[in-house]
Enzyme design. Structure first.
Site, PDB file in Angstrom:
ATOM      1  N   LYS A  97       0.776  -1.249   0.000  1.00 30.07           N
ATOM      2  CA  LYS A  97       0.000   0.000   0.000  1.00 30.07           C
ATOM      3  C   LYS A  97       0.805   1.296   0.000  1.00 30.07           C
ATOM      4  O   LYS A  97       0.456   2.249   0.696  1.00 30.07           O
ATOM      5  CB  LYS A  97      -0.914   0.035   1.236  1.00 30.07           C
ATOM      6  N   ASP A 108      -5.663  -5.359  10.649  1.00 30.55           N
ATOM      7  CA  ASP A 108      -6.981  -4.701  10.661  1.00 30.55           C
ATOM      8  C   ASP A 108      -8.137  -5.664  10.368  1.00 30.55           C
ATOM      9  O   ASP A 108      -9.253  -5.459  10.838  1.00 30.55           O
ATOM     10  CB  ASP A 108      -7.017  -3.497   9.689  1.00 30.55           C
TER      11      ASP A 108
HETATM   12  C1  BGC Z   1      -2.102  -5.664   3.839  1.00 24.84           C
HETATM   13  C2  BGC Z   1      -3.002  -6.371   4.826  1.00 24.84           C
HETATM   14  C3  BGC Z   1      -4.143  -5.458   5.246  1.00 24.84           C
HETATM   15  C4  BGC Z   1      -4.849  -4.900   4.034  1.00 24.84           C
HETATM   16  C5  BGC Z   1      -5.980  -3.958   4.394  1.00 24.84           C
HETATM   17  C6  BGC Z   1      -2.917  -5.072   2.709  1.00 24.84           C
HETATM   18  O1  BGC Z   1      -2.090  -4.319   1.875  1.00 24.84           O
HETATM   19  O2  BGC Z   1      -1.157  -6.554   3.315  1.00 24.84           O
HETATM   20  O3  BGC Z   1      -2.272  -6.794   5.950  1.00 24.84           O
HETATM   21  O4  BGC Z   1      -5.030  -6.189   6.043  1.00 24.84           O
HETATM   22  O5  BGC Z   1      -3.928  -4.224   3.215  1.00 24.84           O
HETATM   23  O6  BGC Z   1      -5.541  -2.867   5.126  1.00 24.84           O
END
Ligand code: BGC
Length: 454
Positions: free
Chosen positions: A155, A191
């Protein structure tokens, strides 16, 4: 009526029943692979055991601090669990500047500790010694509730010095460096786990937690016998454990290549984590707006949209030159519009192109483009959700859901249910519930059940 050009433009986003079924089978197989020690290394969905083995009863009481890192903002929260399925949450949001998202990990953790210290001071809690739950929403190998080793950033984050390290330790050290607060980090959680816990706090049938926000992921309650990666000592007393699937990584083994479009390939190539998180790149808020921008550029070039507008080429240039100018929230706004006013669509066209009063046909086409992109995302999420619902042992399963895309899109929930009705086994019933602040309340609940267990 939409003309054939725009339908052709969007054809590759419309999943056939065969494709849906095939993605479902591949996803289900991938989760099974992730759960087994012998095949986990090859699995894209890592299925990390979270060490959360107790679901809340609703009777939990006490005050907890929580940190929430992983979306667009960072938050510090004070959660008061009040029993009777009730909780009160106060929080403060802090921006995470772009340079911290890609700068040295130490700086990021120092920033977190600083925000925490300010929050604690403001709420006059310096001597309260409250237990803290840290919602850290990135893929982590957990060694226990308090130890979480980051496997990689996702992200848009890419801070050197954190992957391979225990983020609990990094937080602890940052707090120590300041020396002005004393905090006990009692749990680190994803989360999705927070979402599941906060929904289970309200509804005892919740077994799956899903986030469709900046990123996309899910967790679910699995029987310990199915979870090879969980050590034996955790299988003696408790029969279940929450598994963090990390389904955002699905597709990295080529499983989604038969449905990925040229736009998905472009998004991936220009991302800061190429070849990673391919399912996430087709489903989550960080990428959906960009997908629409790329499709619109192509649509303008092909005269499939704004066909009669003399400024068509100029619009294409504007979109080409401005990455991220079309935001994921625009998709929700456009899809909320009604015929023939198209108030949001027209406002967005004005903002983006300086276009006064876009015509009805173009508004309809824009809406269709958005629908195809978001519907495909919802269908993929539904495929995963159905796989997990079918995998659980319970006959009746509630799915807890959260994230900006799910929350603010007018039809995401409807789209998901439509596909789930096709894929969930006939002997099961399911429902979806919106989570109430999973990252805060959920973190407190994990902290609370952790202290109960002790
Ligand atoms: C992460 C997860 C997370 C999700 C939502 C992803 O990029 O790898 O760990 O739960 O984003 O936030």
């Amino acid at each position: 009526m939409l003309d054939t050009e725009v339908r052709e433009l969007m054809q590759s986003f419309v999943l056939s029943d065969y494709q849906v079924q095939e993605v479902y089978s591949r996803f289900y197989a991938e989760i099974s692979k992730g759960l087994k020690r012998s095949t986990n290394a090859q699995a894209t969905t890592k299925c990390f055991p979270t060490y959360v083995q107790d679901l809340p009863t609703g009777d939990e009481i006490g005050k907890y601090l929580a940190l929430d890192l992983g979306g667009t903002n960072f938050r510090v929260l004070l959660v008061s669990l009040k029993g009777h399925h009730d909780a009160r949450v106060e929080f403060q949001t802090y921006a995470v500047p772009k340079d911290l998202m890609i700068g040295p990990g130490v700086d990021l953790f120092d920033h977190i500790a600083e925000c925490l210290a300010k929050f604690v001071a403001k709420h006059d809690m310096k001597n309260a010694y409250l237990p803290l739950g840290f919602t850290f929403s990135f893929p982590c190998v957990q060694k226990g509730l308090k130890e979480a080793v980051l496997s990689r950033w996702t992200k848009g984050f890419k801070c050197p010095g954190v992957a391979g390290e225990d983020v609990g330790r990094l937080l602890h050290e940052a707090i120590q460096r300041r020396g002005d607060v004393e905090i006990a980090v009692v749990a680190i959680l994803n989360d999705t786990t927070g979402t599941l816990m906060s929904c289970a706090h309200r509804n005892a049938d919740c077994r799956v937690g899903i986030i469709v926000g900046t990123g996309c992921n899910a967790c679910y309650v699995e029987h310990v016998d199915q979870v090879d990666l969980l050590d034996h000592e955790f299988k003696r007393e408790k029969k279940q454990v929450i598994v963090n699937c990390e389904w955002g990584a699905f597709g990295e083994g080529g499983q989604l290549d038969f449905v990925r479009t040229e736009y998905d390939v472009t998004i991936d190539n220009k991302s800061i984590n190429p070849a990673q998180q391919l399912f996430e790149k087709m489903t989550s808020g960080m990428y959906l707006g960009e997908l629409v921008r790329l499709v619109l550029i192509r649509g303008l070039q092909k005269k499939a949209i704004f066909k009669l507008n003399p400024r068509r080429e100029e619009f294409a240039t504007i979109l080409e030159e401005n990455e991220n100018i079309f935001e994921t929230r625009h998709i929700s706004e456009i899809e909320s519009d009604t015929f023939p006013e198209f108030a949001n669509t027209r406002r967005i066209c004005k903002q983006l192109f300086g276009l006064e009063k876009a015509n009805v046909e173009d508004c309809q086409k824009l809406k269709y483009v958005c629908e195809c992109v978001s519907k495909r995302a919802a269908t993929l999420v539904a495929i995963g959700a159905s796989g997990l619902v079918n995998k659980t042992f319970d006959r009746k399963v509630v799915v807890g859901m959260d994230g900006s895309v799910y929350r603010y899109h007018p039809k995401f929930d409807e789209y998901i249910r439509e596909t789930m009705h096709k894929l969930v086994k006939p002997d099961k019933t399911f429902d979806i519930m919106l989570s109430e602040d999973g990252s805060g309340r959920g973190a407190a609940l994990v902290a609370a059940v952790a202290s109960k267990t002790k």
